[in-house]
Design an enzyme around this catalytic site. Structure first.
Site, short mmCIF file in Angstrom:
data_model
loop_
_atom_site.label_atom_id
_atom_site.label_comp_id
_atom_site.label_asym_id
_atom_site.label_seq_id
_atom_site.Cartn_x
_atom_site.Cartn_y
_atom_site.Cartn_z
CB CYS A 1 -39.79 -29.49 20.66
SG CYS A 1 -40.68 -30.51 21.84
CG ASP B 1 -1.97 -1.10 1.13
OD1 ASP B 1 -2.14 -1.65 0.01
OD2 ASP B 1 -2.60 -1.42 2.16
CE LYS C 1 -16.92 -25.73 -20.70
NZ LYS C 1 -17.69 -24.63 -20.14
S1 IVH Z 1 -10.92 -23.33 -24.46
C1 IVH Z 1 -11.65 -23.01 -28.76
N1 IVH Z 1 -10.49 -23.95 -21.96
O1 IVH Z 1 -15.91 -22.66 -21.88
C2 IVH Z 1 -11.62 -23.31 -27.35
N2 IVH Z 1 -12.50 -22.85 -22.52
O2 IVH Z 1 -17.94 -23.77 -23.64
C3 IVH Z 1 -12.02 -22.15 -26.56
N3 IVH Z 1 -13.94 -22.35 -20.61
O3 IVH Z 1 -16.21 -19.91 -24.02
C4 IVH Z 1 -12.17 -22.37 -25.15
N4 IVH Z 1 -12.60 -23.21 -19.08
O4 IVH Z 1 -15.37 -19.49 -21.65
C5 IVH Z 1 -11.34 -23.40 -22.84
N5 IVH Z 1 -9.95 -24.48 -19.77
C6 IVH Z 1 -10.79 -23.95 -20.66
C7 IVH Z 1 -12.01 -23.37 -20.26
C8 IVH Z 1 -12.85 -22.84 -21.23
C9 IVH Z 1 -13.76 -22.58 -19.30
C10 IVH Z 1 -15.13 -21.73 -21.19
C11 IVH Z 1 -14.81 -20.64 -22.19
C12 IVH Z 1 -15.56 -21.00 -23.42
C13 IVH Z 1 -16.56 -21.98 -22.92
C14 IVH Z 1 -16.93 -22.95 -24.02
#
Ligand code: IVH
Length: 670
Positions: free
Chosen positions: A428, A39, A117
């Site tokens: 209760c 900070d 994902k």
């Molecule tokens: S690759 C061409 N990797 O999932 C490939 N996508 O359903 C492009 N997403 O729009 C995406 N984790 O927002 C990729 N490890 C990952 C991901 C990922 C989340 C999302 C992303 C994409 C959507 C597709």
């Protein structure tokens, strides 16, 4: 002129230092300095830039706080479309994907990159000469919204790339998300301000990123992982997707440490299971894993169909949330009398199982959710956690929805209810006279971690209680085969088995027995510690609060609860009848020792001993369950004084602490 030059250098150095700290804190998760020092650096930079506005640049860390609110977002056309992913829900669909790739590539095994994902929203970041110049949402894949101001506030996104070897133009794609903790904090704040909480971290992340006032985004703890490359101009490209990600990482972009390269589809499925298992332990939500053919040449050969690449696949986890209807709301009466509302649902498949009940926790929660019978609701089952009702789809509320009135009387026995613990818990008032409470406490007593009576299930307990065959846990040990055979659906064989397992439970441990009694606030581990400390039921039931609070992690609330429990004649009587019924526990060796007259006493040793060293004496006392301390106080039971006892002897005399010599000490130990 020189002074200005110095200022420029100072500003540059500060920016570099601050961004380096941001990188260590947000990307590597390994802060190098205290927040306070950070900070201070920031304050210095802000004031220098304020004095020299012409030295301000867009990649300065001071620009991470949001500027003027916008009236709307500009449209951004993606140079390379942002594709989506094809989904798979079963292993077979995953294997079919692999077969298609193998056939097209004419190979027999493929190297894949497996990535979590993330459940966030995709953004594209454009760097020119290493400086972040634009950030855009995915939108419809071809056109998104310009959210540069907002994205600048995300500290795990570098405003300037690190190193020197980055390409002239670089477009990276990744996921902006809100970690669970940030999501919970945000929702607590929303509620505090009487604003609607967000339904899930994904919506919260989207809502946070799409604020016209970036100063609001700056307050949301958004984070970022990159997962792919949009395009590059200049610089040399890599052979594999995983290598590309490593390269992005070397420029200061954050990649997911869970990513892993595997050989063949079966290894992908194994990685899927591993991540499914880790799912609830990760600090952010994931909704599946993504398999990507790692070799970039192979990716090009596979190409894309419609809006998704042929070289990647999202293998989805079972959804943790689902929409269904509330058919009714029932009240369950627990072991301690707490009335817990439970929503009876139209059965729905969620989190991998069919769910037909969801807990509503307590009266306040029903009010907070504003749930009525007949409502359409979102329910959630994460991991092995009891399904919960997340929210009500209020705009779908049917005209005939019925508001739930929390009962004034116990639905099981009709006694009045009382509110406690700040009014949130309604109980209760009838105690074990209430058959519901009695049944629950017997179930708890018989449960696996308590007395472990195999075969004594809910239905049986209910029958035994409803037919007045047993009125408390001690009655269990008076049961015989004849009494059991009278019950519905109870043959001679089951009755004999049950009696045998009741008999087996007679030999138990003090810890299990204590836990089984169901003393409020005494869970399994507290029961363990109490048993170890006191060694006997009598020592515990007659101990005063000070002594009980000597047990690790036992505070006034627990000790008060224990005292209240043992103060009741009824409880003491049940314990006696249990013991008369043959329930007993062996004393573990540590506890055998505690039976000595010295157990639980506090002793101070001073001066020199003849027959042993002081540390030997200390060890032998501790083996007998004695607390050996170093200074004399009113809590000291004995001062063991050898030759040349010193000031401790004076203090003991002054405080009236009993002094013993070595000979008396040895006698006491024997
Ligand atoms: S690759 C061409 N990797 O999932 C490939 N996508 O359903 C492009 N997403 O729009 C995406 N984790 O927002 C990729 N490890 C990952 C991901 C990922 C989340 C999302 C992303 C994409 C959507 C597709």
């Amino acid at each position: 002129m020189k002074a200005a030059g110095n200022k420029i250098t100072r500003i540059r150095t500060l920016r570099r230092e601050i961004e380096d700290h941001n990188y260590h804190y947000h990307v590597l998760d390994e802060p190098k300095i205290a927040d306070l020092v950070f900070d201070q650096l920031m304050t210095q930079l802000i004031s220098l830039e304020r004095d020299h506005p012409h030295l301000q640049t867009s990649d300065s860390p001071t620009q991470r706080v949001g500027g003027h609110p916008l009236s709307g977002f500009d449209e951004v056309v993606h140079a390379v479309p942002m594709l989506s992913l094809s989904n798979a829900f079963t292993d077979e669909q995953v294997r079919a994907f692999d077969r298609r790739c193998q056939e097209a590539l004419e190979v027999t095994s493929i190297t894949y990159l497996v990535e979590p994902k993330l459940d966030g929203l995709a953004v594209s970041l454009r760097y020119e000469s290493g400086v972040l110049v634009r950030a855009a949402t995915r939108g419809d894949g071809s056109r998104g919204e310009d959210v540069t101001q907002n994205v600048r506030t995300i500290r795990s996104i570098p405003l300037r790339l690190m190193g020197k070897r980055y390409p002239r133009v670089l477009e990276v794609r990744g996921e902006v998300y809100l970690p669970r903790e940030g999501f919970n904090r945000l929702n607590d704040r929303q509620r505090l301000r009487n604003e609607k909480p967000y339904v899930n971290p994904r919506n919260a992340a989207a809502g946070s990123l799409r604020q016209l006032d970036a100063a609001i985004t700056a307050q949301r703890p958004l984070e970022f992982f990159c997962h792919s490359l949009g395009m590059r101009e200049g610089g040399s490209s890599r052979a594999g997707h995983s290598e590309t990600l490593a390269q992005l990482q070397s420029w200061g972009l954050r990649t997911n440490p869970q990513n892993q390269v595997v050989q063949g589809i079966e290894s992908c499925l194994f990685a899927y299971l591993r991540l499914l298992d880790a799912r609830d332990k990760l600090p952010y939500e994931i909704d599946g894993v993504v398999y990507k053919v790692d070799d970039l040449g192979e990716q090009t050969r596979l190409g894309s169909i419609a809006r998704a690449p042929r070289w990647a696949l999202a293998h989805k986890f079972p959804a943790e949330e689902a929409v269904t209807f509330v058919r009714g709301i029932d009240i369950q009466v627990g072991r301690t009398g707490a009335l817990t509302p439970v929503a009876r649902l139209e059965p729905v498949f969620v989190g991998g199982v069919t769910v037909s009940n969801a807990t509503l926790h307590n009266r306040d929660e029903i009010r907070r959710l504003d749930v009525c019978v007949g409502d359409q609701v979102v329910i959630r089952r994460a991991g092995d956690v009891i399904p919960e009702l997340v929210s009500v789809v209020t705009r779908e509320r049917p005209d005939n929805a019925v508001t739930f009135e929390f009962p004034q009387h116990c639905p099981a026995c009709g006694a009045d209810v009382i509110a406690d613990e700040g009014g949130a818990i309604i109980r209760c008032s009838a105690g074990l006279i209430c058959k519901a409470q009695l049944s629950e406490s017997i179930k708890h007593f018989a449960s696996r971690k308590a007395m472990d009576i195999e075969g004594l299930g809910s239905k049986l307990v209910k029958q035994l209680v409803d037919n007045n065959v047993i009125n408390d846990v001690a009655d269990l040990y008076q049961l015989d085969v004849n009494a059991l055979e009278e019950l519905d659906r109870m043959g001679n064989k089951s009755a004999t088995n049950l009696i045998a397992s009741i008999d087996r439970s007679r030999q138990t441990t003090l810890a299990r027995f204590l836990f089984g009694l169901g003393i409020p606030h005494v869970g399994e581990s507290t029961a363990d510690r109490l048993a170890l400390h006191f060694g006997s039921m009598d020592a515990l039931s007659t101990a005063d609060a000070t002594e009980v609070e000597r047990v690790p992690d036992v505070g006034p609330a627990i000790s008060a609860s224990i005292a209240t429990f043992f103060a009741q004649n009824r409880h003491r009587e049940v314990i006696q009848r249990l013991r008369d019924g043959g329930v007993e526990w062996a004393l573990p060796s540590a506890q055998v020792a505690r039976k000595s007259v010295l157990a639980g006493k506090t002793v101070v040793i001073t001066g020199a001993l003849k027959s042993m060293s002081r540390s030997e004496a200390r060890q032998r006392l501790q083996d007998l369950g004695v607390r050996v301390t170093s200074s004399v106080s009113t809590n000291t039971t004995y001062l063991l004084a050898g030759t040349n006892p010193g000031a401790k002897l004076d203090k003991a005399s002054a405080l009236g602490v009993q002094v013993i010599d070595e000979e008396e000490f040895i006698k006491l130990m024997d």
